[in-house]
Design an enzyme around this catalytic site. Structure first.
Site, short mmCIF file in Angstrom:
data_model
loop_
_atom_site.label_atom_id
_atom_site.label_comp_id
_atom_site.label_asym_id
_atom_site.label_seq_id
_atom_site.Cartn_x
_atom_site.Cartn_y
_atom_site.Cartn_z
N TYR A 24 0.85 -1.19 0.00
CA TYR A 24 0.00 0.00 0.00
C TYR A 24 0.88 1.24 0.00
O TYR A 24 1.87 1.32 0.74
CB TYR A 24 -0.90 0.03 1.25
N GLU A 55 -3.74 7.45 -4.07
CA GLU A 55 -3.63 6.18 -3.36
C GLU A 55 -3.38 5.05 -4.34
O GLU A 55 -4.09 4.91 -5.34
CB GLU A 55 -4.94 5.92 -2.60
#
Ligand code: GDP
Ligand code: MN
Length: 388
Positions: A108, A196
């Protein structure tokens, strides 16, 4: 403003961030042609402004043209319900067809505005592919952070620290540093509010790829980026929020049943708090602003009335620059155009309050008057409760 994954990936490509080869498709035939060109296996991905598509069946790996056609047929036009869309779901109107990759690790990587620090922060975690909120709640120690100094940008040593923290091998650290530098430049130059990458993947041949990308822009910076404004997809936006934007009203749709019309962002927030304290749920945040005209007030009132979930309207105005008589004119104007069939609770104080009250009284509208904010909130909650 949010954009689609395929648009976000195109933007990142301009910053030399590695993304899979792919193409946005609007029809089944286009999707099949794209898959044939990219070679199999491919991934067919539903494009909606919400995540959680993988678990909801919105991401399909296909091995040949037949499977690509089947996946595209199934997804286009489908209402996809994910844990981020709410129960009503989102209609899939476009797809992203991408060359599939072989995943070794899912990580991530996200850039957000840290409001406490007043700076942009890079967040990274080895727990890719899952909800970062969950990681933050359960295992906060697994989240790496680096705060970006606005005068310097993301420094290479910060990116290296993250790369090592993610356990990347020697051959990937250099790639990761370039990757993060690209993301940081994209964030700052485009006035983003969120970039993101989830998952950021390490492929089996040692490459780094942004497999999923979500980008949001700060609306207040959009005037500087006309080319980004073109990426808006109205079908993904709340129609009432769009109408409000046309009239330059600050309106945000919420889940409750009490429509709130307020002037001033602070008073609007306080009104939502007091409605909740009185046991109700606001249907929206709405700040009609300081210098609103009667026409603008009327537009705001029509927007509230167009929401079928609204069971009562609470007008809470402290007249300063916005005069109470102007507000009353607007409400009466709108109520004449759209038949008012739900209770209207009004709390009004300030400039020209007597004229305002007189206009409302003369209008023949059925109004419940409130002596103060709490009284108004309680009356609105009671009136909405009686109706539902
Ligand atoms: P989201 O569920 O809306 O966040 O959609 P993602 O784009 O993150 O995709 C969900 C999952 O699909 C990813 O976490 C991957 O595990 C899987 N996926 C997507 N693209 C590929 C691919 O090219 N190859 C493989 N093997 N899996 C993929
Ligand atoms: Mn994802």
């Amino acid at each position: 403003m949010n954009i689609h994954e395929h648009q976000a990936k195109e933007l990142l490509r301009r910053y030399q961030v590695a993304v899979p080869d792919g193409q946005a498709c609007f029809t089944v035939d286009e999707a099949v042609a794209a898959a044939n060109r990219l070679e199999f296996p491919c991934v067919v991905k539903a494009q909606i402004h919400a995540g959680g598509r993988g678990k909801a069946g919105g991401v399909k790996v296909v091995r040949d043209a037949g499977e690509a056609r089947e996946a595209a047929r199934e997804l286009l036009g489908k209402t996809l319900v994910t844990h981020q869309t709410g129960p009503q779901g989102r209609v899939v109107r476009r797809l992203l067809v991408e060359r599939a990759c072989r995943i070794a690790r899912e990580l991530y990587l996200g850039l957000v505005v840290d409001r406490a620090a007043g700076r942009v922060t890079v967040m990274a975690s080895t727990e890719g592919g899952v909800e970062i909120e969950e990681v933050a709640a359960r295992t906060p120690e697994k989240i790496l952070r680096e705060t970006i100094d606005p005068a310097i940008g993301l420094a290479p040593y910060q990116a290296r620290r993250i790369a090592f923290g993610l356990g990347l091998g020697k051959e990937q650290v250099g790639k990761a540093v370039g990757f993060m530098a690209g993301l940081a430049r994209c964030f700052l130059e485009s006035d983003c509010s969120l970039v993101e990458i989830n998952p950021l993947v390490v492929t089996q041949d040692g490459g780094l790829l942004a497999l999923d990308t979500k980008i949001g822009f700060d609306d207040n910076g959009l005037f500087r980026h006309p080319e980004l404004r073109e990426l808006r997809d109205p079908s993904e936006e709340d129609p009432r929020e769009q109408e409000a934007a046309k009239h330059e009203l600050s309106y945000i749709a919420l889940d409750g049943n009490i429509g709130c019309m307020v002037n001033g962002a602070g008073l609007a927030m306080a009104t939502m708090d007091i409605v909740k304290a009185a046991g109700g749920m606001p249907a929206n945040f709405l700040d009609v602003g300081g210098g609103a005209s009667a026409e603008k007030v009327a537009a705001a009132f029509r927007i509230l009335l167009s929401d079928a979930a609204v069971q009562a309207i609470f007008i809470n105005i402290f007249g300063g620059i916005l005069r109470c008589d102007v507000l009353a004119e607007g409400v009466v104007q709108a109520a004449r155009q759209v038949r008012l069939a739900i209770p209207l609770i009004v709390r009004m104080e300030g400039t020209n309050v007597d004229e305002g009250k007189a206009i409302l009284a003369r209008s023949g509208l059925d109004i419940i008057t409130a002596s103060d904010m709490l009284d108004g909130a309680q009356k609105a909650v009671a009136a909405a409760g009686r109706r539902s």
